[in-house]
Design an enzyme around this catalytic site. Sequence first.
Site, PDB file in Angstrom:
ATOM      1  NE  ARG A 116      -3.645   2.008   2.846  1.00 11.35           N
ATOM      2  CZ  ARG A 116      -4.883   2.162   2.392  1.00 11.35           C
ATOM      3  NH1 ARG A 116      -5.403   1.237   1.591  1.00 11.35           N
ATOM      4  NH2 ARG A 116      -5.602   3.209   2.719  1.00 11.35           N
ATOM      5  CG  HIS A 143      -8.102   1.145  -3.502  1.00 16.56           C
ATOM      6  ND1 HIS A 143      -7.593  -0.048  -3.048  1.00 16.56           N
ATOM      7  CD2 HIS A 143      -8.622   1.767  -2.391  1.00 16.56           C
ATOM      8  CE1 HIS A 143      -7.790  -0.150  -1.743  1.00 16.56           C
ATOM      9  NE2 HIS A 143      -8.400   0.942  -1.325  1.00 16.56           N
ATOM     10  CD  GLN A 146     -13.025   0.007  -1.327  1.00 19.19           C
ATOM     11  OE1 GLN A 146     -12.313  -0.002  -0.338  1.00 19.19           O
ATOM     12  NE2 GLN A 146     -14.308  -0.316  -1.277  1.00 19.19           N
ATOM     13  CG  ASP A 238     -12.636   8.260  -1.643  1.00 16.70           C
ATOM     14  OD1 ASP A 238     -12.649   8.146  -0.405  1.00 16.70           O
ATOM     15  OD2 ASP A 238     -11.630   8.032  -2.346  1.00 16.70           O
ATOM     16  CB  CYS A 278     -13.709   3.311  -0.492  1.00 17.92           C
ATOM     17  SG  CYS A 278     -13.113   4.994  -0.658  1.00 17.92           S
ATOM     18  NE  ARG A 306     -10.653  -3.741   0.312  1.00 14.06           N
ATOM     19  CZ  ARG A 306      -9.805  -2.803   0.736  1.00 14.06           C
ATOM     20  NH1 ARG A 306     -10.267  -1.648   1.197  1.00 14.06           N
ATOM     21  NH2 ARG A 306      -8.506  -2.999   0.698  1.00 14.06           N
TER      22      ARG A 306
END
Length: 318
Positions: A116, A143, A146, A238, A278, A306
Site C-alpha cells: 500500500r 485501488h 476496493q 469518497d 470506501c 473487502r
Amino acid sequence: MISIQAAEKSLNIKGKDFLTLADFSSEEIKGLLEKAKKLKDAHLQGETSSPLKGKILGMIFEKSSTRTRVSFEAGMIQLGGHALYLNSQDLQLGRGESIADTAQVLSQYVDAIMIRTFSHEKIKELAHHATIPVINGLTDLYHPCQALADLLTIQEKKGTLEGQTLVYVGDGNNVAHSLMIASAKTGVNITIACPEGYEPDPSVLKISKEFAEQSGSEVKVSHNANEAVKDADAIYTDVWTSMGQEAENEQRLEDFAKYQVNEYLVQKAKKDFVFLHCLPAHRGEEVTAAVIDGSNSAVFQQAGNRLHVQKAVLSEIL
C-alpha cells in the site's frame, strides 16, 4: 450448506501480479467475484479450509490503513496462512535500500507481497524485480481490491451487475479509476461526476471506454452531479482530500462544495439506490450522516466484502 470445495475452482491466474484490473479479463474478474461470494457463504456458515497452509504474505505499508491491513491479515489466517506487517519505515527500504533489492530479498522469504503505497511506478518496479506475485493494496493511481468489493456489494444488493448504473460523485482519483475499469469490464454503466480540474486520468478514461465498448456499457464524465445521479442504481463517493493531499484541503473543500452526497441529491436516484463509500468517511463533507447512516447505505457490507475479495485474490494467485 455451501461446500468450501465449491469455491476452489481455479481461474488459472496462479502467480500473476494483481496491480490493476485492466490486466484481467472480464471472465477473470467475474470469476473472482464468484469465488469471493462462495468463500463468503462458506465463512458465514462456519466452514473452514486451509488452502494456503504454510503460505506467507508480506504486507508493506507506506500509507496507514484499517480495512486493507485487517482484511488481508484476517484473510490469510482464515485460509490457513500467515501475514507479516511490514511498515516501510521499519524496513531497510526506509533507509534507502532500492525497490529492486527489497523485491528480490522478500522473494526469498514470503510467497506474495501486498503493498500500500503512493506511486504506482513503485509497485510496478517491485513487481518487475520480485519472483513472487505482488498485490496492489492501493497506489495513487489504482485501488483494485476496493473495486472488487464494490462490485460484489452491488451484485449482492441488485442481483446482477450488467446494466446497472453507478454514479461516482467526487474526485477522479484512484478509487474512481479502478471503479471505471471494473464497471466497464463487467457491463456496469458508470458516470464520474466531478468538478472541472478533478477529472479522472485521461489514459485511464480512454482504456475504460475501450473496455466498455466490448461489454456494451458506458463510461462518462460529468460536471453536473444533479444530472448525473438521475435514476442511478448506486451512488458512490469518497473523501475530498486523500492522504498526501492535506495541503490542498481548503481549496478542495471549496471546489467540491456542490458535490456533497446529501438528501437532496439522492432523491434524484432510484428509490432503491445503494449508497457506497470506501471509508473512512467525513460526515458533513462529502456525505451527510442522513445518507451514509440511512436505509440505502451499504457501506459496512461493502467494507466487510473487502475480506472476501481479498481471500479470493489470495487463494487464486497463490
